[in-house]
Design a protein around this motif. Sequence first.
Motif, PDB file in Angstrom:
ATOM      1  N   ILE A 178      38.250  55.446  50.167  1.00 51.09           N
ATOM      2  CA  ILE A 178      38.555  56.753  50.783  1.00 51.09           C
ATOM      3  C   ILE A 178      37.897  57.864  49.953  1.00 51.09           C
ATOM      4  CG2 ILE A 178      40.389  58.278  51.609  1.00 51.09           C
ATOM      5  CD1 ILE A 178      42.282  55.892  51.666  1.00 51.09           C
ATOM      6  N   PRO A 179      36.728  58.305  50.365  1.00 50.49           N
ATOM      7  CA  PRO A 179      36.007  59.322  49.589  1.00 50.49           C
ATOM      8  C   PRO A 179      36.247  60.743  50.104  1.00 50.49           C
ATOM      9  CG  PRO A 179      34.527  58.278  51.158  1.00 50.49           C
ATOM     10  CD  PRO A 179      35.907  57.760  51.449  1.00 50.49           C
ATOM     11  N   TRP A 181      34.541  64.805  50.855  1.00 47.80           N
ATOM     12  CA  TRP A 181      33.319  65.280  51.522  1.00 47.80           C
ATOM     13  C   TRP A 181      32.363  65.962  50.553  1.00 47.80           C
ATOM     14  CZ3 TRP A 181      32.993  70.276  50.290  1.00 47.80           C
ATOM     15  CH2 TRP A 181      34.190  70.926  49.971  1.00 47.80           C
ATOM     16  N   ASN A 182      32.804  66.259  49.320  1.00 47.99           N
ATOM     17  CA  ASN A 182      31.981  67.184  48.518  1.00 47.99           C
ATOM     18  C   ASN A 182      30.796  66.510  47.820  1.00 47.99           C
ATOM     19  OD1 ASN A 182      33.642  65.921  46.582  1.00 47.99           O
ATOM     20  ND2 ASN A 182      33.490  67.680  45.219  1.00 47.99           N
ATOM     21  N   LYS A 205      36.758  54.467  54.977  1.00 53.06           N
ATOM     22  CA  LYS A 205      37.228  55.559  55.826  1.00 53.06           C
ATOM     23  C   LYS A 205      36.625  56.853  55.280  1.00 53.06           C
ATOM     24  CE  LYS A 205      40.031  58.675  55.854  1.00 53.06           C
ATOM     25  NZ  LYS A 205      39.264  59.650  56.607  1.00 53.06           N
ATOM     26  N   SER A 208      36.749  63.184  57.172  1.00 51.70           N
ATOM     27  CA  SER A 208      36.504  63.694  58.527  1.00 51.70           C
ATOM     28  C   SER A 208      35.545  64.882  58.506  1.00 51.70           C
ATOM     29  CB  SER A 208      37.825  64.095  59.179  1.00 51.70           C
ATOM     30  OG  SER A 208      38.672  62.964  59.240  1.00 51.70           O
ATOM     31  N   GLY A 238      42.840  60.693  57.979  1.00 50.33           N
ATOM     32  CA  GLY A 238      43.478  60.121  56.796  1.00 50.33           C
ATOM     33  C   GLY A 238      44.954  59.905  57.031  1.00 50.33           C
ATOM     34  N   ASP A 243      46.782  56.170  56.047  1.00 43.22           N
ATOM     35  CA  ASP A 243      48.148  55.755  55.691  1.00 43.22           C
ATOM     36  C   ASP A 243      48.386  54.286  56.047  1.00 43.22           C
ATOM     37  OD1 ASP A 243      49.023  58.094  54.675  1.00 43.22           O
ATOM     38  OD2 ASP A 243      50.633  58.415  56.124  1.00 43.22           O
ATOM     39  N   GLY A 258      39.672  62.385  45.781  1.00 37.87           N
ATOM     40  CA  GLY A 258      40.035  63.528  46.612  1.00 37.87           C
ATOM     41  C   GLY A 258      41.069  64.380  45.910  1.00 37.87           C
ATOM     42  N   SER A 259      41.895  65.045  46.687  1.00 37.28           N
ATOM     43  CA  SER A 259      42.830  66.011  46.104  1.00 37.28           C
ATOM     44  C   SER A 259      44.012  65.299  45.423  1.00 37.28           C
ATOM     45  CB  SER A 259      43.375  66.926  47.204  1.00 37.28           C
ATOM     46  OG  SER A 259      44.069  66.156  48.143  1.00 37.28           O
ATOM     47  N   MET A 287      41.070  62.620  41.083  1.00 39.48           N
ATOM     48  CA  MET A 287      41.637  63.760  41.819  1.00 39.48           C
ATOM     49  C   MET A 287      41.063  65.095  41.321  1.00 39.48           C
ATOM     50  SD  MET A 287      45.432  62.099  42.250  1.00 39.48           S
ATOM     51  CE  MET A 287      46.128  62.543  40.664  1.00 39.48           C
ATOM     52  N   GLY A 288      41.828  66.147  41.450  1.00 37.98           N
ATOM     53  CA  GLY A 288      41.289  67.495  41.259  1.00 37.98           C
ATOM     54  C   GLY A 288      41.141  67.932  39.809  1.00 37.98           C
ATOM     55  N   CYS A 320      34.664  68.926  41.813  1.00 34.69           N
ATOM     56  CA  CYS A 320      35.873  68.704  41.024  1.00 34.69           C
ATOM     57  C   CYS A 320      35.632  69.157  39.594  1.00 34.69           C
ATOM     58  CB  CYS A 320      36.252  67.235  41.055  1.00 34.69           C
ATOM     59  SG  CYS A 320      34.899  66.183  40.563  1.00 34.69           S
ATOM     60  N   GLU A 416      44.169  74.386  41.595  1.00 33.73           N
ATOM     61  CA  GLU A 416      42.770  74.179  42.000  1.00 33.73           C
ATOM     62  C   GLU A 416      42.485  74.990  43.264  1.00 33.73           C
ATOM     63  OE1 GLU A 416      41.423  70.354  43.655  1.00 33.73           O
ATOM     64  OE2 GLU A 416      39.749  70.426  42.249  1.00 33.73           O
TER      65      GLU A 416
HETATM   66  P1  NAP Z   1      41.348  65.263  50.403  1.00 29.90           P
HETATM   67  O1  NAP Z   1      41.773  66.249  51.408  1.00 29.90           O
HETATM   68  O2  NAP Z   1      42.346  64.727  49.462  1.00 29.90           O
HETATM   69  O3  NAP Z   1      40.649  64.071  51.217  1.00 29.90           O
HETATM   70  C1  NAP Z   1      40.025  62.985  50.556  1.00 29.90           C
HETATM   71  C2  NAP Z   1      40.011  61.789  51.463  1.00 29.90           C
HETATM   72  O4  NAP Z   1      41.353  61.354  51.690  1.00 29.90           O
HETATM   73  C3  NAP Z   1      39.436  62.069  52.852  1.00 29.90           C
HETATM   74  O5  NAP Z   1      38.668  60.960  53.251  1.00 29.90           O
HETATM   75  C4  NAP Z   1      40.680  62.220  53.694  1.00 29.90           C
HETATM   76  O6  NAP Z   1      40.465  61.917  55.064  1.00 29.90           O
HETATM   77  C5  NAP Z   1      41.576  61.178  53.074  1.00 29.90           C
HETATM   78  N1  NAP Z   1      43.011  61.329  53.372  1.00 29.90           N
HETATM   79  C6  NAP Z   1      43.692  62.451  53.660  1.00 29.90           C
HETATM   80  N2  NAP Z   1      44.994  62.167  53.843  1.00 29.90           N
HETATM   81  C7  NAP Z   1      45.144  60.827  53.666  1.00 29.90           C
HETATM   82  C8  NAP Z   1      46.238  59.925  53.719  1.00 29.90           C
HETATM   83  N3  NAP Z   1      47.467  60.344  53.988  1.00 29.90           N
HETATM   84  N4  NAP Z   1      46.006  58.605  53.485  1.00 29.90           N
HETATM   85  C9  NAP Z   1      44.779  58.162  53.187  1.00 29.90           C
HETATM   86  N5  NAP Z   1      43.693  58.972  53.139  1.00 29.90           N
HETATM   87  C10 NAP Z   1      43.872  60.289  53.361  1.00 29.90           C
HETATM   88  O7  NAP Z   1      40.160  65.853  49.475  1.00 29.90           O
HETATM   89  P2  NAP Z   1      38.812  66.545  49.937  1.00 29.90           P
HETATM   90  O8  NAP Z   1      39.092  67.904  50.466  1.00 29.90           O
HETATM   91  O9  NAP Z   1      38.019  65.612  50.772  1.00 29.90           O
HETATM   92  O10 NAP Z   1      38.031  66.652  48.552  1.00 29.90           O
HETATM   93  C11 NAP Z   1      38.257  67.686  47.629  1.00 29.90           C
HETATM   94  C12 NAP Z   1      39.148  67.219  46.503  1.00 29.90           C
HETATM   95  O11 NAP Z   1      38.586  66.073  45.884  1.00 29.90           O
HETATM   96  C13 NAP Z   1      39.299  68.253  45.391  1.00 29.90           C
HETATM   97  O12 NAP Z   1      40.621  68.254  44.951  1.00 29.90           O
HETATM   98  C14 NAP Z   1      38.377  67.704  44.300  1.00 29.90           C
HETATM   99  O13 NAP Z   1      38.703  68.142  43.002  1.00 29.90           O
HETATM  100  C15 NAP Z   1      38.554  66.242  44.471  1.00 29.90           C
HETATM  101  N6  NAP Z   1      37.433  65.480  43.903  1.00 29.90           N
HETATM  102  C16 NAP Z   1      37.649  64.781  42.752  1.00 29.90           C
HETATM  103  C17 NAP Z   1      36.613  64.088  42.155  1.00 29.90           C
HETATM  104  C18 NAP Z   1      36.821  63.326  40.889  1.00 29.90           C
HETATM  105  O14 NAP Z   1      35.972  62.498  40.541  1.00 29.90           O
HETATM  106  N7  NAP Z   1      37.905  63.533  40.180  1.00 29.90           N
HETATM  107  C19 NAP Z   1      35.344  64.105  42.744  1.00 29.90           C
HETATM  108  C20 NAP Z   1      35.171  64.820  43.937  1.00 29.90           C
HETATM  109  C21 NAP Z   1      36.228  65.510  44.507  1.00 29.90           C
HETATM  110  P3  NAP Z   1      40.402  63.072  56.167  1.00 29.90           P
HETATM  111  O15 NAP Z   1      39.184  63.854  55.868  1.00 29.90           O
HETATM  112  O16 NAP Z   1      40.335  62.317  57.439  1.00 29.90           O
HETATM  113  O17 NAP Z   1      41.667  63.872  56.009  1.00 29.90           O
END
Ligand code: NAP
Length: 516
Positions: A178-179, A181-182, A205, A208, A238, A243, A258-259, A287-288, A320, A416
Amino acid sequence: MPKPFQNEPILDYSRAENRRKMERALARVRKQLGREYPLVIGGKNVRTGDKLRSLNPAEPDQVVAVFNKADISKADQAMKAALRAFETWRFTPARERANVLFKAARIMRRRRFELNAWMVFEVGKNFTEADADVAETIDFLEFYGREMLRYAARQPVTPVKGEKNMLEYIPLGVGIVIPPWNFPLAILVGMTSAAIVSGNTVILKPSSDSPMMGWLATEILREAGVPDGVLNFLPGPGSSVGDYLVKHPKTRFISFTGSMEVGLRINEMAARMSPGQIWIKRVVAEMGGKDAIIVDAEADIDDAVNGVLTSAFGFQGQKCSACSRAIIDQKVYKEFTEKLVAKVKEITVDDPVTNAYMGPVINKAAQQNILKYIKIGLKEKGKLLTGGEKIDRPGWFIQPTVIGNVKPNHTIAQEEIFGPVLALIKAKDYDNALKIANGTIYGLTGSVYTNNPDKMERARREFHVGNLYFNRKCTGALVGGHPFGGFNMSGTDSKAGGRDYLLLFMQAKSVSRKLK
Ligand code: NAP
């Protein structure tokens, strides 16, 4: 054996030839916008009634691509396909699996400009940001391919008299990837290729907001030789498909970036046993961040200004690793702030097809969220030094924003924001700067600008982040050179692009034979 790993160089877009190639790639991709793409389950293209549209954040009326949305029944089919494929893929020799990654890297090099162009349209990166993403993707493929060969070689065990002993690394099973978008290609391919090269099968997955980059990755990996069922492409929300797969009893591991909110939720759900489950699911959750750059009184201020500028506003601050807090020694606060604000005012913001320094943020919700944080920052008595508004044009554009006079406990110094908003915090001295830097729940990246080696040594011991830099920006980690992952609420510190990473996708089996 392949040649030793080296990082893929980034294209130089100041060269006319590269700009011409990019213009041509943008024109070619523009002609393909709006097409529809299927799910891929067990090697078969699958269509569903429900559609998901990927939109250009610079021109939200422009549909980049249309995707078939998976539902729970399709997630179930993907799980069955991945389980079936695991029975053969796990016994495929490591060299063959590694060769698939090396071939995928070659295809990406060939399609480099095209991949860059898609990324410009889908997530709003400028040319160099897009190319750095593709270069990192190639690095992951080359690095993890070599890593698998290292892990597949004979592993050292202490000799025991009268026995022949060995230890081998075997895969885990079906993983859900589960990656975000950034880094829509690099992170997606990094997690997916690590899982696959280790002998696992994957249900991918994509986010979106960037399913097209997921489609391109899937297409390339399959062309490179990933067999049917080993990689299943499953766009969908997601909150439902994600889920469901996280809870599924046959899911062996979840590789998430992700977040924090979503990561913690996945971690919690995965920890609960589902009926029929016979293992503890492994969760890797990156995460963030609330990353800080310390500008010490003994720093080269011009260097620090450039480092903070790039770290805070590159790709609109949507990394991130982005610097969202500059913590400045009071002795140099005025000089640093004046120089920085002057430079931020020169930043160009435009449609990324023009290769402007900054483009749009990813979507309307992100734009609103970032503007909300700016309001909170000002309400809490931050001083707006530049920016602060959305830009009045179609697309999700925001001015690069600097807020001074921020106190360490203010909301915008703690949460964040994930956008082009930089908080300036004045520190009494170096001690105080380190304390402020460590004063959030996160611990991803950090940087210190100082010419004093003793202060560097203190930060090396005390600045609690997974990736620490001195006298350089806090973004732009290189595969191999800067294994990447954070502490505390920034995640599980998996160190993507490092020598420990593949271990997260494998388990070690010790085999001992008594000699006659
Ligand atoms: P996000 O909203 O957490 O979404 C990440 C992924 O999780 C998406 O594919 C999303 O799918 C999916 N998702 C959402 N709800 C879910 C659920 N209940 N169950 C399973 N999967 C689910 O994060 P984002 O906006 O894409 O990315 C930005 C965040 O990523 C920031 O907080 C950033 O700091 C962090 N990040 C961290 C790193 C690192 O290496 N630490 C690297 C890059 C980014 P949908 O799009 O379909 O909702």
